[in-house]
Every structure is written in structure tokens, then in C-alpha cells.
Design a protein around this motif. Structure first.
Motif, PDB file in Angstrom:
ATOM      1  N   ASP A   3      39.051  35.747  39.468  1.00 54.32           N
ATOM      2  CA  ASP A   3      39.761  36.860  38.849  1.00 54.32           C
ATOM      3  C   ASP A   3      38.878  37.471  37.771  1.00 54.32           C
ATOM      4  N   ASP A   4      38.445  38.700  37.980  1.00 55.09           N
ATOM      5  CA  ASP A   4      37.623  39.409  36.983  1.00 55.09           C
ATOM      6  C   ASP A   4      36.184  38.900  36.891  1.00 55.09           C
ATOM      7  N   HIS A   5      35.673  38.328  37.968  1.00 57.80           N
ATOM      8  CA  HIS A   5      34.280  37.867  37.921  1.00 57.80           C
ATOM      9  C   HIS A   5      33.338  39.001  38.341  1.00 57.80           C
ATOM     10  N   ILE A  42      42.030  46.577  39.604  1.00 59.34           N
ATOM     11  CA  ILE A  42      42.946  45.834  38.749  1.00 59.34           C
ATOM     12  C   ILE A  42      43.627  44.765  39.606  1.00 59.34           C
ATOM     13  N   CYS A  43      44.118  43.691  38.937  1.00 58.07           N
ATOM     14  CA  CYS A  43      44.471  42.448  39.634  1.00 58.07           C
ATOM     15  C   CYS A  43      45.442  42.583  40.806  1.00 58.07           C
ATOM     16  N   SER A  44      46.725  42.852  40.522  1.00 55.25           N
ATOM     17  CA  SER A  44      47.736  42.825  41.577  1.00 55.25           C
ATOM     18  C   SER A  44      47.429  43.817  42.702  1.00 55.25           C
ATOM     19  N   PRO A 160      37.516  34.017  35.735  1.00 53.18           N
ATOM     20  CA  PRO A 160      37.375  34.025  34.278  1.00 53.18           C
ATOM     21  C   PRO A 160      38.218  35.126  33.603  1.00 53.18           C
ATOM     22  N   HIS A 161      39.509  35.193  33.938  1.00 53.76           N
ATOM     23  CA  HIS A 161      40.399  36.207  33.355  1.00 53.76           C
ATOM     24  C   HIS A 161      40.649  35.924  31.862  1.00 53.76           C
ATOM     25  N   ARG A 162      40.913  36.985  31.115  1.00 51.69           N
ATOM     26  CA  ARG A 162      41.367  36.843  29.735  1.00 51.69           C
ATOM     27  C   ARG A 162      42.549  35.869  29.704  1.00 51.69           C
ATOM     28  N   SER A 297      35.673  38.462  44.169  1.00 54.77           N
ATOM     29  CA  SER A 297      36.546  38.570  43.007  1.00 54.77           C
ATOM     30  C   SER A 297      37.545  39.672  43.314  1.00 54.77           C
ATOM     31  N   ASP A 298      38.617  39.772  42.513  1.00 53.47           N
ATOM     32  CA  ASP A 298      39.558  40.861  42.785  1.00 53.47           C
ATOM     33  C   ASP A 298      38.996  42.213  42.321  1.00 53.47           C
ATOM     34  N   GLN A 299      38.038  42.209  41.453  1.00 51.42           N
ATOM     35  CA  GLN A 299      37.267  43.395  41.049  1.00 51.42           C
ATOM     36  C   GLN A 299      36.124  42.943  40.163  1.00 51.42           C
ATOM     37  N   ASP A 310      37.280  44.327  30.123  1.00 48.00           N
ATOM     38  CA  ASP A 310      38.263  44.665  31.150  1.00 48.00           C
ATOM     39  C   ASP A 310      37.631  45.495  32.282  1.00 48.00           C
ATOM     40  N   LYS A 311      38.483  46.166  33.082  1.00 49.71           N
ATOM     41  CA  LYS A 311      38.011  46.807  34.317  1.00 49.71           C
ATOM     42  C   LYS A 311      38.614  48.209  34.402  1.00 49.71           C
ATOM     43  N   ARG A 312      39.413  48.543  35.433  1.00 50.49           N
ATOM     44  CA  ARG A 312      40.215  49.764  35.531  1.00 50.49           C
ATOM     45  C   ARG A 312      39.408  51.028  35.818  1.00 50.49           C
TER      46      ARG A 312
HETATM   47 CA   LIG Z   1      41.523  40.701  38.082  1.00 52.50          CA
END
Ligand SMILES: [Ca+2]
Length: 488
Positions: A3-5, A42-44, A160-162, A297-299, A310-312
């Protein structure tokens, strides 16, 4: 999957900031995709896209919305085709997983230490560190599978998510490390539209005391303690070599970057270690030879790039997701594939591996030929992106856009503002050339491509003004509790 890698925190992707020997092993023994992108960073939404092969506007998850598990998913297709299917770790889709013979998921975002897990009849806490436990559970799933069936398992890390909480071993290893800063940490955003200037995902101004792992005064308790931790500090007292000093301004930003990256990279290191454990298990059991292993990763994630975390945003560091695949004898060892992949391709890829045709509702294409070094005819040279979570957690403006092999055009539709980048001349995306002289033709052709793709993926602005209610956190836990009570 993690997640978020971000890809630029993997040494096989040329990381300047860490070493990931186990992930590198996958790249060496298999294929590394240089240009794999999330359709909505973004995750979901990413998770819904990976399961369905569809964009957010067609799978019903543009932001943090409850996933409708009655729609066709790759898990349901594989299960129907005789695969033993499993889903372990971060799910974050609000509804119960469907199409899985076994699932054991983190409720909501999940916890790093002694995490709770849900299965289809109870909630339980497992002692230990999330990344280790998720890998243990995955190995158990493989060990206990019916041996007369092929299997499909999604092993989804929280890390490695927040809030970037490493285990003690890697926390200690990274605590003293000085991490090189990205070239764009102090990006002044000149020439960019309002969006990046208005967002609240900056290292300098938005990382909180909780993110930075600062210790609250001992007498603070309850809500007051939480409030203290939620503040982004404008000065921090540090002790270096026995000498106390107060950091502000640029020195504080540099310190915040170090604190952020030390913890983020320590979390990544556990992921790498556990990928190694999983690969070793496949070796020991002889499963390596006929098991396809994919790491993604999811993003992506901003690692101080453009001064952000963050991402987005549709900038490269956020949309680029790592994609490594090993399949001995089929995926070309050491191949670096530069063709564009999108996470809508993942479900069709799994289908293809199982010998199944891509269902018509899936919008991506199988990546399997690209693993073999082939390029199917009419492979995409551009992709469509759309982000909706506005204002969201970080006041990030909604936008959509197109990325080609040479350019990127981004449209912030609520403000009617545009950004355009020449990715060959300006790979760091520092110069918005949308309004510059001499760019008219490029702008026109990119707009044409953008609207062509928008139509092709059937984006009729379904969620442009109104998104379904947010629902990924909460309902599932309540249902699990209710079911457990019924069983009693
Ligand atoms: Ca994510």
C-alpha cells in the motif's frame, strides 16, 4: 501488493534512497515494468479497479465507497474456473470479499502492531507486526490449500501506508540514516495551477506530530493528547550530539523529510524481507517453477518529490506503480518492459494466466505477451486518468488527464485549469507549458486524445459532481460483530 509503495523506493527501479534485495530478485529473475500506472491514484479505487479491470466510474468506487461485491471480479471468475482463491491483508473496500474461498482481512486501514483481522465469522487480534503476519497467513493459505486445485492468492500488505510505523529492528536501522533529498523537495510550484498550491499534502506544512513520532507532554491525556499529535509543528526542539536546538523554516522541513523517510523506508524494508520469505517458501516447496509471482502497489507515492507526501495527483511519482513479475520459462528474466501498463490490465492478465478470455466488461488487456517481450498490435501509447476525492483528506483538486509516451495533459475540471508537461524535456514536471507560445498544436492534439480516451473508457462524467457515500470504514466491522453474535 503493498500500500503506497513508490517504485522509486525499490533498488531495481534505481532507488537513490534504499536497497530492496528481495524485490530486486524478482526483477532479475523476471520482468520489471517501467511504466505501469494507476488509473485513479488512491487506495480503495485502485483495489476496485484491480479486482474488476474497470475504471472507477464503472466499478462504483471513485473515492472511499463500499464496493458492490455482486459485480464480476477476477476472484469470482477464477473461483468459478476451479481455482482455490484467497485474500489476505488490506482490503479497504467496505463490503465482504466475494469470490474468495478464504479471506482474512484488516478492518479499514488496519494497524501495524498487534492488528485486528476479520474473517467471515469473527474479529480477532493477532500479536505481532502486520507485514510479518500477512506473509505468515499467506504461507499458511498455500500450505493448507487443496492440492488437487490451482491457487490464486492476493497477499496485500498494509505497509508502507501512513502512519509509517516500522518494527523495532528496522526502525533502529533507519533511525540514524541520512536519506538523500529528492531534487524537487523545494519545488516552488511556479507556473503550476492552483491545485498544488492549495493541497495539504506537503512535507513542510502538513506532516503532523503523530507522523513525525514526536512525544506528547506526559500530562496530556485523551482528546488533548490526540489534538496535540494532530498538529503540524512550525518548530521542533531537537538534540544533536547532546546539544539542544530549535528547528524552524527550511531546516525544519529537512528534518521532517528525514523523519518521514526513515519510517517509510523502514516499513518498506519489512515488506522486502517478507517478499524474500515468501519466495523462499515457494523454493523450498518446489512451487517456484510453476507459480507466477507478481509484486505491485495500489499506486505510487510522493517521497518529498515536489515537496509532497501522499499520492492523488497525476504526477509521475504518484501514478507510477511498481510491477514486477516472475514466471520461470515464460516471463523473460531481466526484461525491462517500457510499454504502458495500467492497473485495469491486472484482472485480464490473471484471466489470461488461467486460460480464460477477457470478459467484455473489463477495460484492460492481458500483460502476458509483454512479459514474453512481445508487443501485441495496437498496444496503447496513451492512458486515461481520473481522480475524484476533492477536497478529500488533503484538499487535492479533482482532475482528469492523459499521459502519452512523451507528454501529459491534466485538467482540473472544477477550476477549468490546465497543466501540460513535456516528459522528454522535463521528466520532473516542473514546467507547465500549457499556455506557452509554440504549444498550441501539442495542446490541441493532446486534448483530442484525452476526449477520445474519455469516450473509449465510457467516462460520461458519472461521478463528476456527486460521488456515492463514503463507506469503506465501519460497516464491515459491525457486520462481523453481528455475525459472531449470531453464531453464539
Ligand atoms: Ca494506497
Amino acid at each position: 501488493m503493498s500500500d503506497d509503495h513508490a517504485a522509486h523506493a525499490i533498488s531495481a527501479y534505481g532507488s537513490r534512497i534504499n536497497q530492496t534485495p528481495n524485490l530486486d530478485r524478482l526483477a532479475k529473475e523476471g520482468v520489471r515494468f517501467e511504466n505501469c500506472f494507476a488509473a485513479n491514484s488512491i487506495c480503495s479505487p485502485s483495489r476496485a479497479t484491480i479486482l474488476t479491470g474497470k475504471y472507477s466510474h464503472l466499478n462504483g468506487v471513485p473515492t472511499f465507497n463500499t464496493f458492490d461485491g455482486s459485480q464480476p471480479t477476477v476472484a469470482r471468475h477464477l473461483q468459478a474456473a476451479g481455482y482455490h482463491t484467497g485474500m489476505i491483508g488490506k482490503w479497504h473496500l467496505g463490503s465482504e470479499p466475494t469470490g474468495f474461498d478464504y479471506w482474512m482481512i484488516l478492518p479499514g486501514q488496519g494497524a501495524y502492531h498487534d492488528p485486528a483481522f476479520l474473517d467471515d465469522n469473527r474479529r480477532q487480534t493477532i500479536q505481532g507486526y502486520a507485514t510479518d503476519i500477512i506473509t505468515d497467513l499467506t504461507i499458511d493459505f498455500i500450505k493448507n490449500r487443496p492440492k488437487d486445485k490451482p491457487f490464486f492468492v492476493m497477499c496485500h500488505n498494509k505497509a508502507p501506508h501512513r502512519p509509517w510505523e516500522p518494527n523495532e529492528k528496522y526502525r533502529a536501522m533507519f533511525a540514524s540514516k541520512q536519506i538523500p533529498e529528492p531534487a524537487t523537495l523545494n519545488d516552488d510550484w511556479a507556473g503550476r495551477t492552483d491545485a498544488i498550491k492549495e493541497c495539504t499534502q506537503t512535507v513542510a506544512k502538513n506532516l503532523t506530530r503523530r507522523d513525525l513520532k514526536l512525544t506528547p507532554p506526559a500530562d496530556l491525556q485523551g482528546p488533548a493528547r490526540n489534538q496535540w499529535l494532530g498538529v503540524s509543528p512550525t518548530e521542533v526542539e531537537v538534540e544533536i550530539g547532546g546539544k539542544k536546538s530549535t528547528l524552524t523554516g527550511e531546516a525544519l522541513t529537512k528534518w521532517k523529510y528525514q523523519r518521514y523517510m526513515q519510517d517509510y523506508l523502514a516499513c518498506v524494508q519489512s515488506v522486502d524481507e517478507n517478499v524474500g520469505r515468501l519466495l523462499d517458501y515457494l523454493d523450498q516447496t518446489g512451487l517456484s517453477t510453476n507459480t507466477v509471482v507478481i509484486y505491485t502497489s495500489d499506486q505510487g507515492f510522493f517521497l518529498g518529490d515536489h515537496g509532497l507526501y501522499d499520492k492523488r495527483f497525476m504526477y509521475e511519482e504518484s501514478i507510477r506503480t511498481p510491477f514486477l513479475v516472475r514466471w520461470p520459462g515464460f516471463a523473460k528474466a531481466g526484461l525491462v518492459q517500457k510499454k504502458m501498463a495500467v492497473n485495469t490490465d491486472f484482472a485480464p492478465t490473471f484471466m489470461d494466466l488461467a486460460g480464460l478470455a477477457t470478459p467484455s466488461e473489463m477495460q484492460g488487456r492481458s500483460l502476458v505477451p509483454l512479459w514474453k517481450g512481445e508487443t501485441p498490435s495496437n498496444w496503447r501509447t496513451s492512458f486515461y486518468y481520473r481522480y475524484y476525492h476533492d477536497p478529500g483528506d488533503h484538499n487535492t483538486r479533482a482532475h482528469y488527464g492523459v499521459r502519452t509516451e512523451t507528454h501529459k495533459l491534466i485538467y482540473f475540471w472544477k477550476q477549468d485549469q490546465w497543466e501540460m508537461y513535456d516528459l522528454l524535456k522535463d521528466p520532473e514536471e516542473l514546467h507547465n507549458v500549457y499556455s506557452e507560445p509554440g504549444q498550441k498544436e501539442t495542446v490541441a492534439s493532446l486534448k483530442q486524445e484525452l476526449y477520445r480516451l474519455k469516450q473509449e473508457v465510457k467516462d460520461d462524467d458519472q461521478f463528476a459532481d456527486k460521488q456515492p457515500p463514503a463507506g469503506v470504514d465501519g460497516a464491515l466491522m459491525r457486520n462481523a460483530g453481528k455475525k459472531a453474535a449470531e453464531k453464539k
